[in-house]
Design an enzyme around this catalytic site. Structure first.
Site, PDB file in Angstrom:
ATOM      1  N   GLU A 101      29.049  27.328  44.476  1.00 31.27           N
ATOM      2  CA  GLU A 101      29.279  25.898  44.692  1.00 31.27           C
ATOM      3  C   GLU A 101      30.517  25.486  43.894  1.00 31.27           C
ATOM      4  O   GLU A 101      30.632  25.875  42.736  1.00 31.27           O
ATOM      5  CB  GLU A 101      28.080  25.076  44.231  1.00 31.27           C
ATOM      6  CG  GLU A 101      28.258  23.600  44.586  1.00 31.27           C
ATOM      7  CD  GLU A 101      27.064  22.725  44.187  1.00 31.27           C
ATOM      8  OE1 GLU A 101      26.081  23.238  43.635  1.00 31.27           O
ATOM      9  OE2 GLU A 101      27.157  21.522  44.422  1.00 31.27           O
ATOM     10  N   ALA A 125      24.254  24.902  35.048  1.00 26.35           N
ATOM     11  CA  ALA A 125      23.455  25.877  35.768  1.00 26.35           C
ATOM     12  C   ALA A 125      23.685  25.695  37.265  1.00 26.35           C
ATOM     13  O   ALA A 125      24.350  24.745  37.675  1.00 26.35           O
ATOM     14  CB  ALA A 125      21.972  25.684  35.458  1.00 26.35           C
ATOM     15  N   MET A 126      23.100  26.608  38.057  1.00 28.11           N
ATOM     16  CA  MET A 126      23.314  26.548  39.504  1.00 28.11           C
ATOM     17  C   MET A 126      22.036  26.907  40.250  1.00 28.11           C
ATOM     18  O   MET A 126      21.406  27.913  39.962  1.00 28.11           O
ATOM     19  CB  MET A 126      24.457  27.503  39.867  1.00 28.11           C
ATOM     20  CG  MET A 126      24.765  27.550  41.350  1.00 28.11           C
ATOM     21  SD  MET A 126      25.314  25.924  41.965  1.00 28.11           S
ATOM     22  CE  MET A 126      24.677  25.984  43.623  1.00 28.11           C
ATOM     23  N   HIS A 166      15.836  20.282  36.606  1.00 28.24           N
ATOM     24  CA  HIS A 166      16.841  19.832  37.565  1.00 28.24           C
ATOM     25  C   HIS A 166      17.101  20.912  38.629  1.00 28.24           C
ATOM     26  O   HIS A 166      17.052  20.638  39.826  1.00 28.24           O
ATOM     27  CB  HIS A 166      18.134  19.482  36.816  1.00 28.24           C
ATOM     28  CG  HIS A 166      19.251  19.022  37.686  1.00 28.24           C
ATOM     29  ND1 HIS A 166      19.548  17.689  37.887  1.00 28.24           N
ATOM     30  CD2 HIS A 166      20.155  19.709  38.414  1.00 28.24           C
ATOM     31  CE1 HIS A 166      20.574  17.584  38.690  1.00 28.24           C
ATOM     32  NE2 HIS A 166      20.978  18.805  39.033  1.00 28.24           N
ATOM     33  N   GLU A 167      17.367  22.128  38.179  1.00 31.39           N
ATOM     34  CA  GLU A 167      17.676  23.190  39.145  1.00 31.39           C
ATOM     35  C   GLU A 167      16.452  23.499  39.995  1.00 31.39           C
ATOM     36  O   GLU A 167      16.560  23.751  41.194  1.00 31.39           O
ATOM     37  CB  GLU A 167      18.175  24.460  38.444  1.00 31.39           C
ATOM     38  CG  GLU A 167      19.355  24.265  37.487  1.00 31.39           C
ATOM     39  CD  GLU A 167      20.512  23.472  38.039  1.00 31.39           C
ATOM     40  OE1 GLU A 167      20.712  23.470  39.264  1.00 31.39           O
ATOM     41  OE2 GLU A 167      21.226  22.801  37.244  1.00 31.39           O
TER      42      GLU A 167
HETATM   43  N1  B3K Z   1      24.999  22.152  41.560  1.00 27.28           N
HETATM   44  C1  B3K Z   1      25.504  22.695  40.336  1.00 27.28           C
HETATM   45  C2  B3K Z   1      26.910  22.319  40.058  1.00 27.28           C
HETATM   46  C3  B3K Z   1      27.917  23.220  40.635  1.00 27.28           C
HETATM   47  C4  B3K Z   1      29.278  22.894  40.124  1.00 27.28           C
HETATM   48  C5  B3K Z   1      30.389  23.366  40.963  1.00 27.28           C
HETATM   49  N2  B3K Z   1      31.675  23.075  40.402  1.00 27.28           N
HETATM   50  C6  B3K Z   1      24.684  22.296  39.160  1.00 27.28           C
HETATM   51  C7  B3K Z   1      23.743  21.186  39.363  1.00 27.28           C
HETATM   52  O1  B3K Z   1      24.109  20.044  39.482  1.00 27.28           O
HETATM   53  O2  B3K Z   1      22.579  21.454  39.448  1.00 27.28           O
HETATM   54 ZN    ZN Z   2      22.360  19.338  40.346  1.00 24.08          ZN
END
Ligand code: B3K
Ligand code: ZN
Length: 879
Positions: free
Chosen positions: A125, A266-267, A301-302
């Site tokens: 992402e 995190a991702m 969150h993740e």
């Molecule tokens: N969705 C990822 C963020 C990715 C960042 C890309 N530059 C983390 C989050 O918001 O959960």
């Molecule tokens: Zn997020």
């Protein structure tokens, strides 16, 4: 980028993809220096897209071969233009085979496939997948993935990807392979691959429908003793999402991998989250209470993204807040349920005000749903995340908890498996509640922080109270005129005892409760309350019911009254903050005029009352006794005077430390000794309050206070106590400070995440020579410009948490920052671009500083070969 300004992408240009990708089969021959990626895409032309070519994105790839249905593509049917690969004349449905070579070890941008700590990991992402292979790398192209990877077994014993493991086995030459399949169609940004020598902590969770899920946290072996908290947090999050929103997990395994080099927190990759190790690893001796809380909230969150983001994803990146605003809202609610709701709300609002409000007033201001961008990575902002969460929260306030829950259920049911827009989200909320949110939608499109000017007038004869409310919103780049927003204003009227007066609006038959939510839709409103027995004190914008600035002309006495009596804990705190801001701004004015500053006796009294309040939860006492931060104070000034703000705040801290010495000591006695391993909200609140007391005591500058703080550090039984003592000493030039810093370094030099705290404290000190010290620390063996955590801990902390030195009148801070941005940009544009933001708001400073900040920005923009990330922020700042 003087060479050629990068192209701007506009929301209005969105068109649906001409081609679908139904299945993706990937095969990685992993090698850190050169990895071979074979991709087979089952594609089909969309309806009404007859004759349209296929377009794939790619970046930094070496193309080896290209074939359709087993036959090499002839040269005339395809072409590469920049980062786009166009293929013409394809049959309606076909299988496209692409082979590419990539170089993970050379990837310092930490996007796509890279190597961290000797292990492979990915970050896709927003647009990292195109650095792995040519692909229609956009979130509205969702496909089912099967992933095979092979690697040297001794070096990379663990091989992971999304979904479920189908097969694994040995290969010749000491290699092995694994085959993974993810049954849920997903956009490419949720793809993940990890390969390395990792240890695993395993647990399980049984969902409420009885499915068993294996939970695995992968870390480097020496960190295996720091995973318990993350695992507990994961299980709590899974249970909470079932109970609160009826959302269950859907795969047989949920994996989290901690890596040291990571651009963000995190991702949420499907079934395989990749985390910055900062948000996984914690042990009482290495992590503070805030770290523990932050880990729990990022894990949550993740995890929550599995529904709000993965099952239902974004159509395009302008819709980013669809998943981020909603998921932040969900994680905020989760944390609120684990702790004291009001404390969580106060922390979130402080964050919003000190970070998002300034962004909303900067050249980078953009709506929650931006209209355009050059580099999407620049739009993972406080506005998209935090203001986005406030917008979701306002919907909940307007619909009520029940109505909101029904709306969310409908949203998930209606859009499961789809890539949608923020408008689809609002539609689901409207359809489930039969409420009209058409005006409310403006929150997504209008940038800037709205202002509410409120006034009240009481007429004793008619027993009426008139509340007039005017809303406005300052212009932001590209949006000179603003339309009125739909704003929920929660309020109450308090009588002289602090009780809520039953509220009856003109024209209503009877009073309905003491608190209500007024809905603002017009520029001006007048609300007339009947039967008001005495002149009330209004309690406005309770629980911060909208992300706005509210102005009401309270007297000092009224603020002190609200501080003591408001039944809304948030507003009780808010009254104290407003009072403190007023006192501090007076001190600033005195300092600027060369007058001798004096301590306001009534303010000290109001603070003393809170300090002695044994009924109030310790965490709330700590919130109430913390003075507004320098950046929030800066927001209240026409022209920011960093030095005067700092001096005023120090003066008040010292004064409160002195005058209320006994009170602070009482707190240390009552709360200084808590169970060092306990992590419940009450114990954490007590530690927070005790640490604050140490800070006030040390701020007095007298030997006793310092000795107490130093003892706190030396006898610390966990990192919260240790940091409490150390932080309290950071602004005193004394032996204890140096001794504590040296001891901390000696003990933690081999624990990078702990050493980051040591870097940050020194980067943020107001003592002379801070910049020189930061420069020296860049040569410390523990520092590394390639690691984003180190950069943020040292350079980032200097630029954002050290206003006095960063804004030094000679421009040395600005120059230093520009140097670092330019050094970092070729390595990691995303992290470099974030640093530039500290220079964006030069217009807020005096002419001398403005000129120097502008020069630093110009030097950046004028550099050849700049990344899109840095170019966008630097050039927009100068517009
Ligand atoms: N969705 C990822 C963020 C990715 C960042 C890309 N530059 C983390 C989050 O918001 O959960
Ligand atoms: Zn997020």
């Amino acid at each position: 980028m003087k060479d050629a300004a990068p192209r701007t992408i506009h929301l209005k240009d969105y068109t649906p993809p001409a081609w679908r990708v139904e299945r993706v089969r990937l095969d990685f021959e992993l090698d850190p220096a050169e990895t071979r990626v074979r991709s087979r895409l089952s594609i089909a032309r969309g309806q009404g897209a007859d004759g349209q070519p296929l377009m794939l994105y790619g970046q930094d790839l070496t193309l080896v071969s290209l074939a359709v249905d087993g036959r090499a593509l002839d040269a005339a049917s395809w072409r590469i233009e920049g980062d786009q690969l166009w293929i013409q004349g394809l049959p309606e449905r076909c299988e496209l085979a692409i082979e590419t070579l990539i170089h993970p070890e050379r990837n310092t941008a930490l996007e796509g496939l890279y190597v961290s700590g000797g292990n492979f990991c990915t970050q896709c992402e927003a647009e990292g997948f195109r650095r792995i292979t040519w692909f229609p790398d956009r979130p509205d192209v969702m496909a089912e993935y099967t992933v095979r990877m092979s690697a040297d077994k001794a070096v990379f014993p663990v091989l992971l990807s999304n979904g479920n493991l189908l097969e694994r086995g040995d290969l010749p030459d000491g290699r092995h392979y694994a085959l993974w399949h993810d049954p849920f169609p997903k956009p490419s940004y949720l793809f993940a691959l990890v390969a390395g020598d990792l240890a695993c902590q395993e647990d399980r969770f049984v969902t409420r429908s009885g499915r068993e899920v294996a939970l695995r946290i992968y870390v480097q072996r020496h960190n295996l003793d720091k995973c318990d908290h993350a695992m507990r947090s994961l299980k709590k999050s899974m249970a909470w999402d079932e109970q609160t929103f009826g959302r269950e997990y859907d795969l047989d395994v949920y994996m989290i991998v901690a890596v040291d080099d990571f651009n963000m927190g995190a991702m949420e990759n499907k079934g395989l989250n990749v985390f910055n190790s900062k948000y996984v690893l914690a042990r009482a001796d290495t992590a503070t209470d805030e770290d523990f809380v932050a880990i729990e909230s990022v894990i949550a969150h993740e995890y929550f993204h599995n529904w709000s983001g993965n099952r239902v994803t974004c159509r395009d990146w302008f819709q980013l807040s669809l998943k981020e605003g909603l998921t932040v809202f969900r994680d905020q609610e989760f944390t609120a349920d684990q702790s004291l709701r009001a404390v969580k709300r106060i922390d979130d609002v402080q964050r919003l005000r000190s970070l998002q409000f300034p962004e909303d007033a900067s050249p980078m201001a953009h709506p929650v749903r931006p209209q355009s961008y050059m580099e999407i990575n620049n739009f993972y902002t406080m506005t998209v995340y935090e203001k986005g969460a406030e917008v979701v929260r306002m919907i909940q306030t307007l619909l009520g908890r029940e109505g909101f829950r029904q709306g969310l259920d409908l949203y998930f049911e209606r859009h499961d498996g789809q890539a949608v827009t923020t408008d689809d989200f609002v539609c689901a909320m409207e359809d489930a509640s039969a409420r009209d949110l058409s005006q409310f939608r403006r929150w997504y499109d209008q940038a800037g922080t709205p202002v509410l000017d409120v006034a009240g007038a009481y007429d004793a004869e008619t027993r009426r109270y008139r509340l007039t409310v005017r809303q406005s919103c300052p212009p932001t780049p590209g949006q000179a005129e603003k339309l009125p927003l739909h704003i929920p204003l929660a309020m109450a009227l308090l009588d002289s005892e602090g009780r809520e007066i039953p509220l009856r609006l003109e024209g209503e038959r009877r009073a309905v409760g003491g608190e209500r939510v007024l809905e603002l839709t017009a520029p001006d409103h007048v609300f007339v309350f009947e039967d008001v027995p005495e002149a009330p004190v209004p309690s406005l914008l309770r629980n911060f019911s909208a992300p706005v600035k509210l102005r009401f002309d309270y007297s000092d006495a009224q603020l002190a009254f609200l501080m003591a009596h408001d039944g809304d804990d948030f507003n009780r705190w808010e009254a104290g903050q407003q009072y403190a801001v007023r006192i501090l701004l007076k001190l600033v004015a005195d300092l600027q005029a060369g007058r001798k500053p004096a301590l306001d006796a009534r303010f000290v009294e109001a603070v003393a009352r809170v300090l002695d309040d044994r009924e109030l939860d310790p965490a709330l006492v700590a919130e109430a006794l913390s003075l507004p931060g320098e950046s929030y104070l800066a927001e209240q000034m026409e022209v920011v005077d960093v030095d005067a703000i700092h001096q005023a705040r120090q003066f008040l801290r010292r004064g409160l430390g002195d005058r209320l010495g006994q009170g602070w000591r009482g707190i240390v006695d009552r709360h200084g000794d808590t169970d060092p391993l306990a992590l419940d909200a009450t114990t954490m609140g007590r530690r927070r309050l005790a640490n604050l007391a140490y800070a006030y005591l040390a701020a007095t500058g007298d030997g006793d206070g310092r000795a107490l703080a130093y003892a706190r550090f030396r006898h610390a039984r966990n990192m919260t106590e240790s940091m409490g003592g150390l932080r309290a000493l950071m602004d005193c030039p004394c032996e204890e400070r140096e001794a504590a810093l040296a001891a901390f370094e000696a003990r933690w030099k081999d624990e990078p995440l702990v050493l980051d705290k040591w870097f940050s404290l020194q980067a943020a000190t107001c003592l002379p020579g801070a910049l020189e010290q930061v420069k020296r620390l860049m040569d410390h063996p523990g520092f590394n410009l390639r690691n984003p955590n180190r950069v943020r801990a040292l350079i980032g902390a200097f630029a954002t948490a050290n206003p006095v030195h960063f804004h030094a009148a000679d421009g040395s801070g600005y120059q230093f920052l520009a140097d670092q941005v330019l050094a970092l940009d070729p390595l990691n544009p995303q992290v470099a671009a974030r640093l530039v933001k500290s220079l964006s708001r030069f217009k807020r400073y005096d002419p001398g500083r403005q000129k120097l900040m502008r020069q630093a920005l110009k030097r950046i923009v004028d550099t050849q070969g700049l990344s899109r990330d840095v170019y966008e922020i630097a050039s927009r700042s100068l517009e």
